[in-house]
Each structure stands twice: as structure tokens, then as C-alpha cells.
Enzyme design. Sequence first.
Site, mmCIF file in Angstrom:
data_model
loop_
_atom_site.group_PDB
_atom_site.id
_atom_site.type_symbol
_atom_site.label_atom_id
_atom_site.label_comp_id
_atom_site.label_asym_id
_atom_site.label_seq_id
_atom_site.Cartn_x
_atom_site.Cartn_y
_atom_site.Cartn_z
ATOM 1 N N HIS A 1 52.463 36.933 40.698
ATOM 2 C CA HIS A 1 53.038 35.727 40.101
ATOM 3 C C HIS A 1 54.185 36.120 39.173
ATOM 4 O O HIS A 1 54.219 37.239 38.656
ATOM 5 C CB HIS A 1 51.971 34.961 39.320
ATOM 6 C CG HIS A 1 50.816 34.554 40.171
ATOM 7 N ND1 HIS A 1 50.821 33.400 40.910
ATOM 8 C CD2 HIS A 1 49.639 35.156 40.435
ATOM 9 C CE1 HIS A 1 49.681 33.303 41.586
ATOM 10 N NE2 HIS A 1 48.946 34.363 41.315
ATOM 11 N N GLY B 1 36.189 54.040 46.411
ATOM 12 C CA GLY B 1 35.615 52.761 46.033
ATOM 13 C C GLY B 1 36.191 52.198 44.737
ATOM 14 O O GLY B 1 36.457 52.916 43.788
#
Length: 183
Positions: free
Chosen positions: A113, A140
Site C-alpha cells: 500500500h 519456515g
Amino acid sequence: MKTELQKMLDGELYVAGDQQLVDMRSRARMLLSKYNQMIAEPLEPRTAILKQLLGECSTLDIQPPFYCDYGTHIQVGENFFMNFNCVILDCAMVTIGDNFMAGPCVQIYTAYHPLQASERIKGPELAKPITIGDNVWIGGGAIICPGVTIGNNTTIGAGSVVTKDIPDNVFAAGNPCRVIRSC
């Protein structure tokens, strides 16, 4: 005049609420809902749904649950594996090479954004493509940020936040992710 889809793929401000984009995300969510219900199913029926979502792909194993925005902007190579609970926000192209492995909870984000609040609250969004080379392992919980390229034969350590390009043949880790050593 460009469509919102074309603006999105071109890295320009776009309106995510555009009906074409809403319809594309709805299709992806329907397929993902089916896919994520197939936790105990063999690989073949799961792969059939992934091919509907991602298009033509080869050796592919994504452990459910898996989430993405569109699916149609994800291109994967041979021998692709993602562990449980991974997310790919594919508002721009995500291109991943051969022999890719991702640990659980890996997040790949092309979407972002505007930084200026007055622009951000107007609603339009942005996206930058992500490219991941061949023979890459992402540990991970790693987060891959918009616009990043990760080179061939590279390992990203668990929990890393990749905000900048990472070269070939290295182990990189941390927040922000940085090269630790050559491999």
C-alpha cells in the site's frame, strides 16, 4: 484506458474492488476452499485442483491449507513443494524456479500500500513481482516482500524477512534478511 487488472500487473495504483478482480479472487477462493478440505486426500486429486488454480504446472505438492489471491499470477517450475499454511499474495507475478522448497507458514507478498497515509486511506493498492530462482529453500515462517528477487541455489533461514534482493549461492537470514555466508 487500462483495466484495473492491467494496472495491478503493471505495478500502478489499482482498485482491488474492481469487479473483474473481485470475480478472479472469488474463483480462487472457491478452488482453495475445496483444496483446503482435502487434507487427507492423496496427491493426485489435490494436484488437479491446483492445476485449475495455477494453470499448467508439473511436479507440485502444496500441503493444505494454502492461500493465494488469484493463483493465475503464480508460475512454478518442476519439483515444487510448499509445507502447511503458506500464503502467496499474487497481485503481481510470482515466478518460482525448479526444485523449490518452502517450510510451513512461508508468506510471499507482492501486494503493498502507499506509504503516505493520505494516499493509503483512499484505497488503491500496489504490487511488485517476485522472482525466486532454481534450487531455493525458504525456511519456515519467512516473509518475502514485494519486488524481491532470490537467486539460484540460495537458502533463506527460518523466520527471515526478505526486503531486498538476495544473490545466488548463499545462505541468508534475519530481519531484515542479509547474506550470512556463501554456499
